[in-house]
Each structure stands twice: as structure tokens, then as C-alpha cells.
Design a protein around this motif. Sequence first.
Motif, short mmCIF file in Angstrom:
data_model
loop_
_atom_site.label_atom_id
_atom_site.label_comp_id
_atom_site.label_asym_id
_atom_site.label_seq_id
_atom_site.Cartn_x
_atom_site.Cartn_y
_atom_site.Cartn_z
N PHE A 288 15.41 26.40 2.58
CA PHE A 288 14.87 28.23 2.97
C PHE A 288 14.99 28.62 3.65
CE2 PHE A 288 11.60 31.12 3.80
CZ PHE A 288 11.56 31.70 2.00
N GLY A 289 15.36 30.37 3.80
CA GLY A 289 15.20 30.83 5.07
C GLY A 289 16.19 30.12 5.86
N LYS A 290 17.38 29.59 5.90
CA LYS A 290 18.68 28.81 6.57
C LYS A 290 19.82 29.26 5.92
CE LYS A 290 16.03 25.61 8.32
NZ LYS A 290 15.77 23.88 8.35
N PRO A 291 20.10 30.71 6.11
CA PRO A 291 21.62 31.04 4.88
C PRO A 291 23.02 30.21 5.85
CG PRO A 291 20.51 32.76 7.43
CD PRO A 291 20.11 31.07 6.93
N ASP A 292 23.78 30.37 4.66
CA ASP A 292 25.59 30.00 5.10
C ASP A 292 25.59 32.18 5.20
OD1 ASP A 292 27.45 29.16 5.82
OD2 ASP A 292 27.98 28.44 4.15
#
Length: 185
Positions: free
Chosen positions: A173-177
Motif C-alpha cells: 500500500f502506497g508504494k508505487p512503481d
Amino acid sequence: MQFEVRDFSNENIHLVEKATKLMQIGFKGITNSWENEIDAGREVRGLLSLGKIALIAVDINEEVLGLVGAFHLSYPGDVWELHPIVVKPSARQRGVGKALIEKLEENIKQKGGKTLWLGADDEQGLTSISGKNIYPNLIEHLQSIENIGGHAISFYKKMGFSVAGCLPDANGFGKPDIFFAKRIR
């Protein structure tokens, strides 16, 4: 700082160990993907596979200052993915990354490539879209994305890449690529 960018191939396999250590050092605190020698070594040796482009930047003492790789994707538009790029922390902001990408683009153009893309994870909260639910108004979040803690986004934009999208919760969650692309033809 004097250095040269050259092909990284089986002809200079003696640099694999140095490149492996660079992967570990260069990504420390950014991702856990290459924190151990086995995983980092597997990634580096994978760059020597047939059909991939791999380049290294070395100084006059054969110290590996940077590494970049790319591989062709099966899109009709001749698309290549940049993966990975890493520069030794003490050599950053000295033209090493820029030289690696410029030489990579030359190689891709020679092979008929037209587009270069990459994904840059934000697992450490280094951009304004990290740590939150960006699904509502995803495009607005991407249009106003900011570097708030040393993410490579500033470097990629300086090199002519545009933010092309993201996978919001790719790493949790909340850790984008975050995806970047540029036309190189």
C-alpha cells in the motif's frame, strides 16, 4: 572525474564481482531487491544474456562507477525497457548516469528502437504520491508528482523522460512503481 562507458559483456566478465557490489551499494536503502550478493549477482549476470544491452562506466583503475541494462519488449513499436541503472553513490551528479543513458540510447537506436521506458519504485516515501491512496484522481496525482526525498524522478525528467503512469500499490500500500518513457527516434 575521468571515466569511460563501455559494453559490459562476457569479454570483461572480470568486472562482474565489482558490478555485483555496486548493485548492493547503489540500491541500499532504496529497495531490498539486491541487498544480498546472490540476488545482486544474479541480476548482473542476467545482463550478459543474449539480446540484452549492458553498459558499464569505469574509471582509470577499472573501478565500476555505474551500470545500465536494457532489453527489447515485444511491442510492434520497437520498445526497450531500461533495467537496471545504478551509479556508485560517490560518483553521482558527476555525469556518469547521463553518459550511461546517452550511450544506451545510441545502442538502442542502432538496433532500430524507438521508445525507451522504465519503472522506478518508490518504496521509501521519496515522492509526493507515496504513502497514500492515489486511485481517486490518479492522473492528477501523476501530473503533480514531486520529488520530496531524493527519488530518481528528477534525474529521469532531466534525461528527457516523461511520467507515463504508475502501479500505485506495486510494492505494498502506497508504494508505487512509477513508469517513465521517452521517444528516442
